[in-house]
Design an enzyme around this catalytic site. Sequence first.
Site, PDB file in Angstrom:
ATOM      1  N   LYS A 107     -45.890  -4.435 -58.664  1.00 42.25           N
ATOM      2  CA  LYS A 107     -47.224  -5.008 -58.496  1.00 42.25           C
ATOM      3  C   LYS A 107     -47.578  -5.739 -59.769  1.00 42.25           C
ATOM      4  O   LYS A 107     -47.083  -5.407 -60.851  1.00 42.25           O
ATOM      5  CB  LYS A 107     -48.265  -3.911 -58.238  1.00 42.25           C
ATOM      6  CG  LYS A 107     -49.500  -4.414 -57.525  1.00 42.25           C
ATOM      7  CD  LYS A 107     -49.224  -4.524 -56.033  1.00 42.25           C
ATOM      8  CE  LYS A 107     -50.458  -4.838 -55.232  1.00 42.25           C
ATOM      9  NZ  LYS A 107     -50.214  -4.552 -53.804  1.00 42.25           N
TER      10      LYS A 107
HETATM   11  N1  GLU Z   1     -50.104  -7.218 -51.420  1.00 46.21           N
HETATM   12  C1  GLU Z   1     -49.561  -6.769 -50.174  1.00 46.21           C
HETATM   13  C2  GLU Z   1     -49.428  -5.261 -50.177  1.00 46.21           C
HETATM   14  O1  GLU Z   1     -50.123  -4.571 -50.896  1.00 46.21           O
HETATM   15  C3  GLU Z   1     -48.274  -7.496 -49.795  1.00 46.21           C
HETATM   16  C4  GLU Z   1     -47.132  -7.327 -50.743  1.00 46.21           C
HETATM   17  C5  GLU Z   1     -45.930  -8.204 -50.415  1.00 46.21           C
HETATM   18  O2  GLU Z   1     -45.920  -8.879 -49.397  1.00 46.21           O
HETATM   19  O3  GLU Z   1     -45.005  -8.188 -51.234  1.00 46.21           O
HETATM   20  O4  GLU Z   1     -48.687  -4.692 -49.425  1.00 46.21           O
END
Ligand code: GLU
Length: 417
Positions: A107
């Site tokens: 993240k």
């Molecule tokens: N931000 C989204 C999540 O928390 C998508 C993450 C992604 O597609 O890599 O799952």
Amino acid sequence: MAQESLNPFEIALRQFDEAADKIGLDDGMRAVLRTPKRQLVVSVPTLMDDGSVRVFEGYRVQHNLARGPAKGGIRYHPKVTLDEVKALASWMTWKCATVNIPYGGAKGGVACDPKKMSRSELERMTRRYASEISIIIGPDRDIPAPDVYTDAQTMAWIMDTYSMTIGHSALGVVTGKPVGLGGSLGRAEATARGALFCIREACAVIKKPLRAATAAVQGFGNAGGTLARLLHEDGARVVAVSDSRGGVYSARGLDPGQVREHKTRTGSVVGFKGSERITNEELLEVKCDILVPAALENQIVLKNAGRVRARIVAEAANGPTTPGADRVLRERGVFVVPDILCNAGGVTVSYFEWAQDMQGFFWDEPEVGRELEKFMKRAFHDVLAASRRHGVGMRVAAYILAVGRVAEATRVRGLFP
Ligand code: GLU
């Protein structure tokens, strides 16, 4: 009442430990899986429109890479902290393993207030941040995507910055891109669609037809706004929605399409005609069948969990329920579809997007929809089966599955050197 910790990383570790206890994970494996593999903190100097320079703090955390490249979104929010990003990165590890896609978890985030920045300020900040984290991202290393207050345009800037640095176009370095730039059809709606598949299955479990159900949705962004519309299209009555400025309620039901128009015109759902104004806290306590927290962490906490009147809580947000609140919901017989399952549709279609980019061959929308439904239903029923087998709630069951899969990958790879 005891003070509960609202530190997201402490919460993530508690959730992990509960599953690790259940499957009897040894101390060494536990230590490996608890600890983020890489944590990068960067300063992001940005030229503002008035000629001044501001330095934002940015993060990229790769929690685990055992099953494949790291994967996870990038968040722009004034309250972003390293501990939050660590928690969100670990939730990505467990989410990818729950839906069984070949990724680890990561993240990123920048502590900034995107609502107070111009488009060109956002572009400059994004490009500098992308350049700072480019030392650890890449199509087979770590693949960012949108999260809170970032979107397809943000991804296009990151893709361009990374591609200019390496000298060729790397479509697979980010997902959630514009469709004209190697994005996937159906990605924008994927988080909401995935959650809808889970809600349909959950309704079948509690024997409540979705057509006869009422729903309240906290958050009207990419996940919540779209999901409110999909629930409405499926025949559910959406009685309350909210955004960061507050919420609206109508016992007769709201038309999410019209609420969207109102928000586009005025900047908020608040003030929608024929609705009663409520707060975000009140929304969580509205009488309804399906409650969808689709905003930020720590919304359903020890203090208000006893007042949740929904039969299903479908976590479209990451980390909306604290462990203390989770226990209260479970004791009260609420069926919780945990975040790492409920909102996994987004990363699942990100996986499809990345696979399409790497192959240079693109799917039509029905194919994306069919594959998403297959992945989500399979994951839901895997988790449900684990929950029955172990006599635990859906969250612990999802962690048991996910932790088991990552532990197995770690075990067969062995410890280097
Ligand atoms: N931000 C989204 C999540 O928390 C998508 C993450 C992604 O597609 O890599 O799952």
